[in-house]
Design a protein around this motif. Structure first.
Motif, mmCIF file in Angstrom:
data_model
loop_
_atom_site.group_PDB
_atom_site.id
_atom_site.type_symbol
_atom_site.label_atom_id
_atom_site.label_comp_id
_atom_site.label_asym_id
_atom_site.label_seq_id
_atom_site.Cartn_x
_atom_site.Cartn_y
_atom_site.Cartn_z
ATOM 1 N N GLU A 192 0.877 -1.212 -0.147
ATOM 2 C CA GLU A 192 -0.014 0.013 -0.067
ATOM 3 C C GLU A 192 0.936 1.320 0.087
ATOM 4 O O GLU A 192 0.664 2.290 -0.467
ATOM 5 C CB GLU A 192 -0.928 0.083 1.211
ATOM 6 C CG GLU A 192 -1.902 1.328 1.268
ATOM 7 C CD GLU A 192 -3.029 1.121 2.175
ATOM 8 O OE1 GLU A 192 -3.781 2.048 2.254
ATOM 9 O OE2 GLU A 192 -2.991 0.176 3.004
ATOM 10 N N GLN A 196 0.676 4.461 -2.639
ATOM 11 C CA GLN A 196 0.402 5.883 -2.100
ATOM 12 C C GLN A 196 1.695 6.703 -2.842
ATOM 13 O O GLN A 196 1.345 7.758 -3.297
ATOM 14 C CB GLN A 196 0.618 5.919 -0.620
ATOM 15 C CG GLN A 196 -0.531 5.162 0.297
ATOM 16 C CD GLN A 196 -0.244 5.281 1.464
ATOM 17 O OE1 GLN A 196 0.790 5.297 2.013
ATOM 18 N NE2 GLN A 196 -1.553 4.965 2.290
ATOM 19 N N SER A 211 -8.581 3.335 -0.434
ATOM 20 C CA SER A 211 -7.966 2.132 -0.174
ATOM 21 C C SER A 211 -8.852 1.103 0.328
ATOM 22 O O SER A 211 -9.796 1.223 1.061
ATOM 23 C CB SER A 211 -6.730 2.189 0.819
ATOM 24 O OG SER A 211 -6.140 0.847 0.877
ATOM 25 N N PHE A 254 -7.045 2.119 -4.744
ATOM 26 C CA PHE A 254 -6.211 1.150 -4.448
ATOM 27 C C PHE A 254 -6.818 -0.204 -3.857
ATOM 28 O O PHE A 254 -7.775 -0.489 -3.065
ATOM 29 C CB PHE A 254 -5.048 1.306 -3.239
ATOM 30 C CG PHE A 254 -4.094 0.148 -3.041
ATOM 31 C CD1 PHE A 254 -3.427 -0.422 -3.826
ATOM 32 C CD2 PHE A 254 -3.987 -0.162 -1.642
ATOM 33 C CE1 PHE A 254 -2.485 -1.275 -3.376
ATOM 34 C CE2 PHE A 254 -3.288 -1.107 -1.159
ATOM 35 C CZ PHE A 254 -2.506 -1.728 -2.132
ATOM 36 N N ASP A 256 -6.340 -3.884 -2.562
ATOM 37 C CA ASP A 256 -5.351 -4.834 -2.189
ATOM 38 C C ASP A 256 -6.280 -6.352 -1.899
ATOM 39 O O ASP A 256 -7.418 -6.582 -1.867
ATOM 40 C CB ASP A 256 -5.121 -4.385 -0.610
ATOM 41 C CG ASP A 256 -3.809 -5.140 -0.111
ATOM 42 O OD1 ASP A 256 -3.391 -5.675 -1.033
ATOM 43 O OD2 ASP A 256 -3.465 -4.874 1.283
#
Length: 541
Positions: A192, A196, A211, A254, A256
Motif C-alpha cells: 500500500e 500511495q 484504499s 487501490f 489490496d
C-alpha cells in the motif's frame, strides 16, 4: 475511466521509457547496522580496493564510511574498536577473506567468534554476513549493485538496497501515466505504501486515494461495496450506496488482496477497466467513472488462473505495469535503518526520543550488538510489518532502561523471526514449578489515529473479533476500536448486517457462532445479540 491506449502497454515495453539499461556493477561492501552513535546507521563502505586486488585495512581510524550518495564520511571512531586493523582481501571466486589479527578487534560473525582468517564466498556475500566488532558496532558484509543512477528517497520508503532502488525507479517511470498497476509482494512488505507513492507522484495527487482490502469484504457485499447500489437492490439496502469506484472518481483506487475478488466481481472489474463504465447493483443504466486503478496481491495469480479461480483477461488488464516489492530478507542492509526509524517513532510517542540523539562514541550502544546481529540475520516471514511490531515491543519492554532489553517472551519472537516460523503461544500452566515467569511486555498506549486499517483488521482477526482483546493488542481504549470500525469503509458491525444475510450465514454454518464470526467478521457478542433478536439459537452462545 475512459479507455486509454496506454492501458495496453506491456511492462516490458514500459521499461524502455528509461532508455537502454546498463548492467549493474556488483561490489562487496560494509554497511553499518548498529553503532553507539545512532545517526551513523546506514553508512556504507564500498570495498573497491578489494575488487582491485588490494588489501583493505579496517580499524577504528580508517577508512571512512559515508551515507550512500555522499562523498563525506567518517571512520568508525569507536574507542573500543582496535587501532590494529582487520584485513579484507579478494578471493579468486569473487568472495572476500577477513583476517582478524591477534590482540586486535574482537569479531563475531553470525554468532561465532572469529580467529585468524575466514573466507566468505559469493553466496554468503549475497545473503549478507553480520559482523559484531568489540560487542559494540555491527557491520553487514554484503554485495551491493551499483547502477550509476542516484535516486532520491521516495517518501515513506526507508533504505538503499538494490531491490528498493529498483522499486523507486519503477514507481517514477509509471507514476505520471494513467496505466493500471499491479503490485506483487509478500504480506507485510509495504504494497500500500508503494501505491500511495505512485499516487503522490501522479497528476491525480490532489484527488482522493481510496484504499480497499478485498479480503475484508464479505463476498455477498463485494459488488455493492465496489460499484455502489440502488435503494432496495437487496435486503438491507435502505438507501443508495456510492461505492468505492465512484468515491475515487478523478483519483486513485487501490484494491489490496485483489486475488480474493469473487468471480462475479472479477467480471465487473474487467468491464470497468475496458469501458470506464460500471453498473451499480440494482441499476439499469451504467455510470461513467474516471479512476486510476492500482491493485496488489500476495498470491500467485497465474496459479489461480490455472485453477480456474482468477480470470486471465483481468490479470492482463490489471498488470498494465507489474511491480514487485522485495521481501525484507532480500534487503538486509536496510534492516538497521528501518529498525531505528521505527524505534525513533515509538520513543517519540513515549517522550524518550533523545535516547537516539547521542553523539558520544564512548556511550553504551542503545541497541546491543548481539541483538542487532540477530535482527539483521532474521528471515522475517512477516517482513516490515513484523519488524515494526517487534521494534515496538522491544522499545516498550525496555522503558526507562539505558539500553534495549530482551525478555524470554521477546526472545521467542526473535527466534521465530530468525527461523521464519511462528512463535508458539506460552502456556503458563505447562511451565515447571519454580521456573521464572517471563515478564509480560506491555503494549504501548497509542493514539487511535496511529492505527492503520490493515493493523486494525489484523488485530481483529487475531483476536477472533473480540473487541477488548483487539483494543489491548493495539494499545488503544476499547471505545476507540468501535470508532475505527465505524470510520472504516471496509469493516462492519453486527448492526450493519441484514436479517437475510445473518439467516443465510446461520444456515450455512450450521448454527456455529464461532464459524459465523469468522465468516461475517463482526463481534461475537454483538452477533449473538442479533441472533437472539431474530429468534435464532446458535452453538457457542
Amino acid at each position: 475511466m475512459p479507455h486509454d491506449p496506454l492501458a495496453d502497454v506491456s511492462t516490458a515495453a514500459m521499461k524502455e521509457r528509461g532508455g537502454s539499461r546498463v548492467a549493474p556493477r556488483a561490489v562487496p561492501a560494509l554497511t553499518v547496522v548498529s553503532h553507539p552513535v545512532p545517526r551513523r546507521v546506514g553508512e556504507r563502505l564500498l570495498l573497491d580496493a578489494v575488487v582491485a586486488g588490494r588489501t583493505l585495512a579496517l580499524s577504528r581510524n580508517a577508512p571512512d564510511f559515508a551515507k550512500p550518495g555522499s562523498s563525506l564520511g567518517l571512520p568508525l571512531a569507536d574507542p573500543f574498536v582496535s587501532r590494529k586493523p582487520l584485513e579484507l582481501s579478494a578471493l579468486p571466486d569473487g568472495g572476500v577473506r577477513l583476517t582478524v589479527p591477534e590482540d586486535g578487534t574482537h569479531v563475531v560473525a553470525a554468532g561465532v567468534l572469529l580467529q585468524g582468517a575466514r573466507d566468505f564466498g559469493p553466496a554468503e556475500l549475497m545473503d549478507g554476513v553480520a559482523l559484531e566488532l568489540s560487542g559494540r558496532v555491527v557491520l553487514l558484509l554484503h554485495t551491493v549493485e551499483l547502477d550509476g543512477e542516484g535516486m532520491a528517497d521516495t517518501p515513506g520508503m526507508v533504505g538503499e538496497s538494490a531491490g528498493l532502488r529498483r522499486l523507486r525507479k519503477h514507481i517514477e517511470r509509471v507514476a505520471d501515466l494513467d496505466v493500471s498497476v499491479l503490485i506483487r509482494g509478500e504480506t507485510g512488505t509495504g504494497k500500500e505504501l508503494v501505491a500511495q507513492a505512485i499516487h503522490r507522484l501522479s497528476p491525480r495527487r490532489e484527488e482522493r486515494f481510496v484504499s480497499v482490502n478485498l479480503g475484508a469484504i464479505p463476498k455477498e457485499l463485494a459488488a455493492a461495496e465496489l460499484f455502489g447500489s440502488r435503494k432496495g437492490a437487496y435486503s438491507g439496502a435502505t438507501q443508495d450506496r456510492e461505492g468505492f469506484f465512484r468515491a475515487a472518481h478523478g483519483g486513485t483506487l487501490f484494491l489490496d488482496e485483489v486475488g480474493e475478488a469473487p468471480p462475479e466481481v472479477q467480471v465487473m472489474l474487467l468491464r470497468v477497466l475496458e469501458t470506464g463504465e460500471l453498473y451499480p447493483v440494482g441499476a439499469s443504466q451504467p455510470v461513467t467513472v474516471d479512476v486510476r486503478l492500482i491493485a496488489a496481491t500476495d498470491a500467485h495469480l497465474e496459479d489461480q488462473i490455472r485453477d480456474g479461480r482468477f480470470k486471465a483477461p483481468l490479470l492482463h488488464r490489471l498488470a498494465g505495469y507489474d511491480l514487485r516489492v522485495p521481501a525484507l530478507r532480500e534487503r538486509r542492509e536496510d534492516v538497521g535503518r528501518l529498525f531505528f526509524h521505527f524505534a525513533r517513532e515509538e520513543l517519540a510517542a513515549l517522550g524518550e526520543a533523545a535516547r537516539l540523539d547521542t553523539e558520544d562514541p564512548h556511550a553504551e550502544p542503545w541497541l546491543p550488538a548481539a541483538l542487532a546481529s540477530r535482527l539483521v540475520r532474521a528471515a522475517w516471514p512477516g517482513n516490515i510489518r513484523q519488524l515494526r511490531n517487534l521494534t515496538r515491543q522491544l522499545v516498550i519492554g525496555s522503558r526507562g532502561q539505558a539500553r534495549l532489553q530482551v525478555d524470554p517472551q521477546l526472545d521467542e519472537a526473535l527466534g521465530a523471526a530468525a527461523s521464519g516460523a511462528v512463535a508458539p503461544a506460552r502456556d503458563p500452566a505447562a511451565m515447571p514449578a519454580g521456573a521464572p515467569e517471563a515478564r509480560e511486555v506491555a503494549v504501548p498506549r497509542r493514539k487511535p489515529s496511529q492505527v492503520t486499517e490493515a493493523e486494525l483488521l489484523a488485530a481483529l482477526r487475531a483476536s477472533a473479533w473480540d473487541l477488548k482483546a483487539t483494543a489491548d493488542a493495539l494499545g488503544i481504549p476499547r471505545p476507540s476500536v468501535y470508532d475505527l470500525i465505524e470510520r472504516s469503509p471496509n469493516l462492519r458491525t453486527a448492526g450493519d448486517l441484514g436479517a437475510d444475510e445473518i439467516t443465510r450465514c446461520f444456515e450455512a454454518c450450521g448454527g456455529d457462532l464461532d464459524a459465523m464470526v469468522r465468516t461475517l467478521e463482526v463481534s461475537k457478542r454483538a452477533l449473538g445479540r442479533r441472533l437472539k433478536e431474530l429468534g435464532l439459537t446458535a452453538k457457542g452462545t
